[in-house]
Design an enzyme around this catalytic site. Structure first.
Site, PDB file in Angstrom:
ATOM      1  N   LYS A   4     -33.700  -6.245   7.331  1.00 13.64           N
ATOM      2  CA  LYS A   4     -32.413  -6.683   7.880  1.00 13.64           C
ATOM      3  C   LYS A   4     -31.567  -7.370   6.806  1.00 13.64           C
ATOM      4  O   LYS A   4     -32.036  -8.303   6.143  1.00 13.64           O
ATOM      5  CB  LYS A   4     -32.685  -7.645   9.049  1.00 13.64           C
ATOM      6  CG  LYS A   4     -31.477  -8.002   9.902  1.00 13.64           C
ATOM      7  CD  LYS A   4     -31.943  -8.836  11.120  1.00 13.64           C
ATOM      8  CE  LYS A   4     -30.831  -9.160  12.090  1.00 13.64           C
ATOM      9  NZ  LYS A   4     -31.354  -9.904  13.276  1.00 13.64           N
ATOM     10  N   CYS A  14     -30.216  -5.122  14.811  1.00 13.34           N
ATOM     11  CA  CYS A  14     -29.472  -6.113  15.599  1.00 13.34           C
ATOM     12  C   CYS A  14     -28.134  -6.504  14.971  1.00 13.34           C
ATOM     13  O   CYS A  14     -27.217  -5.700  14.974  1.00 13.34           O
ATOM     14  CB  CYS A  14     -30.375  -7.332  15.850  1.00 13.34           C
ATOM     15  SG  CYS A  14     -29.882  -8.308  17.311  1.00 13.34           S
ATOM     16  N   GLU A  17     -36.599  -5.197  17.859  1.00 18.36           N
ATOM     17  CA  GLU A  17     -36.789  -6.048  16.673  1.00 18.36           C
ATOM     18  C   GLU A  17     -37.995  -6.970  16.914  1.00 18.36           C
ATOM     19  O   GLU A  17     -38.215  -7.438  18.037  1.00 18.36           O
ATOM     20  CB  GLU A  17     -35.490  -6.877  16.548  1.00 18.36           C
ATOM     21  CG  GLU A  17     -35.417  -7.876  15.429  1.00 18.36           C
ATOM     22  CD  GLU A  17     -34.070  -8.624  15.465  1.00 18.36           C
ATOM     23  OE1 GLU A  17     -33.300  -8.484  16.461  1.00 18.36           O
ATOM     24  OE2 GLU A  17     -33.778  -9.357  14.495  1.00 18.36           O
TER      25      GLU A  17
END
Lengths: 281, 281
Positions: free
Chosen positions: A115, A148, A44
Site C-alpha cells: 500500500k 483501500c 485488506e
C-alpha cells in the site's frame, strides 16, 4: 465475449487470530469457487484484522510473503483452480512492516503489492510502498491491485489503467467515519469507486470487511463496478458477512471509446499534467 | 463561517439565436441574484447553443472575449453585484475558435478559460485550450473554472485544487449518451462530479442545460457538491429549465484533513505520479 467470474468475500476477521482467519478465508474462497468464481478478492489485512494498537502488535502478527498465510493461499488457489487477491500484514526482509496484498495462483505468488497511501494510524505502523500497482496477465485477463485508501488517488488508479489493466482488485477495510452521509445516499467510498471505474473504463472489484473491531465499524458495501461505473453486483450490505460475485467481460475494458471522437485515455493531455508529478513523497 | 450563495441556471438556449440567448441568460442571472445569488454559473456555449453543423456555422456565431456577449455579462454583473461564469463560442485573435468560459465581475473579465478536453464533434470545430484552469481570488473566494468533459479528467481537476481553488465552476452541456444507466441510478456525470469534489475536498458547481437541440437531448441534473461529495442542491431535473442554488461555506474547502493523520492533498505521492505527465498532447 467470455466473462471471468469475480467474487469479493466480505468476511468478518477475528482480530489477532491468524489461524482462525486463515480458515475463514479458506472457507469463503472455497464457497465462492463452488459457485463458479475464478478470481476471488479478500479484504485488506484479512489474516490479522486491522485495529493494531501499534507497531509491536502488528510485528508480532506479520508474516513474509513466503509465510504460511500466503503459501496457504497458493495451495488453496491450486486446489480450487482460482486466482486469489488478498491482504495481509507483511514483514519485509528489512524488518519493515507493510500493508500488502498478494495476487496468487496455483503456480505461486504472481505479485506482492505494498500500500502506497497509508490511512490514519497505519502511518505509525507501516512503511509505505513505493512501487506502482502491478499489471498481471493471468490467462487472458490483465489484472491490477491496490489497497483501500490508494483508490482515492485518481493518479494511482490511472497508472494501471494506462498500463492496460482491465480489472482492478481492491482489498479494503473501509472504516466508518463520521458524520454519516445524507439519508438514501450511497457511501462516498462506493461513489469514488464508481467514478474511478468510469473515468478509466475498467472493472473495479472492492472487497471490504465487516465485524466491529476494537470500536471501529466498517462501511461494508463491497462492490464490483463495470467500465461504465455501474455496480454489476453489490454494493453488499453494511454489516453482513457475505460474498458477492459477477461475470466480468473483461475485454469491455479494452475499449476506451465513449463517442465517435473520444477515448478516455487517448484524450488525456499529459503535457499539461506535469505538475502532478512535481515534488517528492 | 460566511457562505457564498452559488446558483446554476439550467437554461434552454435557442440554437443560433444569440440575441434571444443573451436575454435568456440575463433574465436567469437577474432572477438568481434576486434570490440572493452572489455567484451565478451558466451552461457551456450558453449564448449560441451547442449542436453546430460545423466550423463555418460556429464561426458565424463566434465572438471575441471583448464581444457583446461577454461585455453584456460584465455590465450585468456590475448592475447586480454578482460574479458570472458562463460559456460562449470564442473567436480568438488568430481566428481560431474555442469553446470558452468567462469569469466576470462588474470590474471586467477576470479570466477566460478555453476547454482543454474537447468532446466528440467539437474536435472538428474548436481548437483545444492549453492553459490550466485559472484560480481567481474574488472577494474571499478562490474559484476556478473548467468546461464539461474537462471534469472527467481527474488530472485536470487536481491542478486547480492543488492551486488552492475552493469552488470549481463547470459550465456544461451533457449530451444524453446511450445506453441509459440502470433504473434508479444517478447519471454517471453526477457521480463523477461528486467523486471529484470529494477526492479534492472542493465545492463543484456544474451548470448543465436542457431543451432538445437538433436531435440531441441533455442530462440536465445540474448539481452543486460540497467537499464531502454530497449534492447540497440538485441534481436538478433532467428536462426542466430551472435554477438551483445553495450557500457554500467555501472555507470548508481549505481543510483537506479527513482523519487524524490524513490530508487528501498532502497524502499524494507526486514522485510516483510522474508517468502521468509523460508524452505530449
Amino acid at each position: 465475449m467470455e466473462a471471468v467470474n469475480v467474487s469479493c468475500c466480505q468476511i468478518a476477521p477475528h482480530f489477532g487470530d491468524v489461524a482462525a482467519n486463515r480458515s475463514l478465508c479458506e472457507r469463503a474462497v472455497a464457497e465462492a469457487a463452488g459457485q463458479g468464481a475464478e478470481l476471488v478478492v479478500l479484504p485488506e489485512l484479512a489474516t490479522t484484522g486491522y485495529v493494531f494498537t501499534g507497531p509491536d502488535e502488528a510485528a508480532a502478527l506479520a508474516e513474509p510473503a513466503d509465510g504460511p498465510s500466503v503459501r496457504g493461499w497458493v495451495a488453496l488457489a491450486g486446489r480450487l483452480g482460482v486466482t486469489i487477491v488478498g491482504g495481509w500484514c507483511e514483514r519485509g526482509s528489512s524488518g519493515h512492516l507493510y500493508n500488502s496484498a498478494a495476487v496468487v495462483t496455483g503456480d505461486g505468488v504472481a505479485a506482492v503489492y505494498r500500500k502506497a497511501h497509508l490511512w490514519d494510524g497505519e502511518k505509525l505502523i507501516f512503511s509505505q510502498g513505493s512501487a506502482r500497482p502491478p499489471v498481471l496477465s493471468i490467462g487472458d485477463a490483465r489484472i491490477s491491485v491496490m489497497i483501500c485508501y490508494d483508490l482515492e488517488f485518481p493518479e494511482w488508479v490511472r497508472l494501471p489503467a494506462l498500463a492496460g489493466a482491465q480489472l482492478l482488485c481492491v482489498p479494503a477495510n473501509w472504516p466508518v467515519m463520521p458524520p454519516p452521509g445524507p439519508p438514501g445516499e450511497r457511501p462516498m467510498e462506493v461513489v469514488r469507486a464508481q467514478a474511478a471505474a468510469s473515468t478509466n473504463r475498467i472493472f473495479i472489484a472492492v472487497c471490504d470487511r465487516v465485524g466491529p473491531e476494537r470500536g471501529v465499524d466498517w462501511v461494508g458495501h463491497s462492490v464490483i463496478c463495470d467500465p461504465d461505473g455501474w455496480p454489476i453486483t453489490g454494493p453488499a450490505p453494511a454489516a453482513v458477512a457475505c460474498t458477492i460475485g459477477a461475470g466480468c467481460s473483461l475485454a469491455l475494458a479494452d475499449n476506451k471509446a465513449i463517442s465517435g471522437h473520444n477515448d478516455v485515455l487517448a484524450d488525456r493531455r499529459p503535457g499539461l499534467y506535469r505538475a502532478l508529478g512535481e515534488g517528492n513523497g
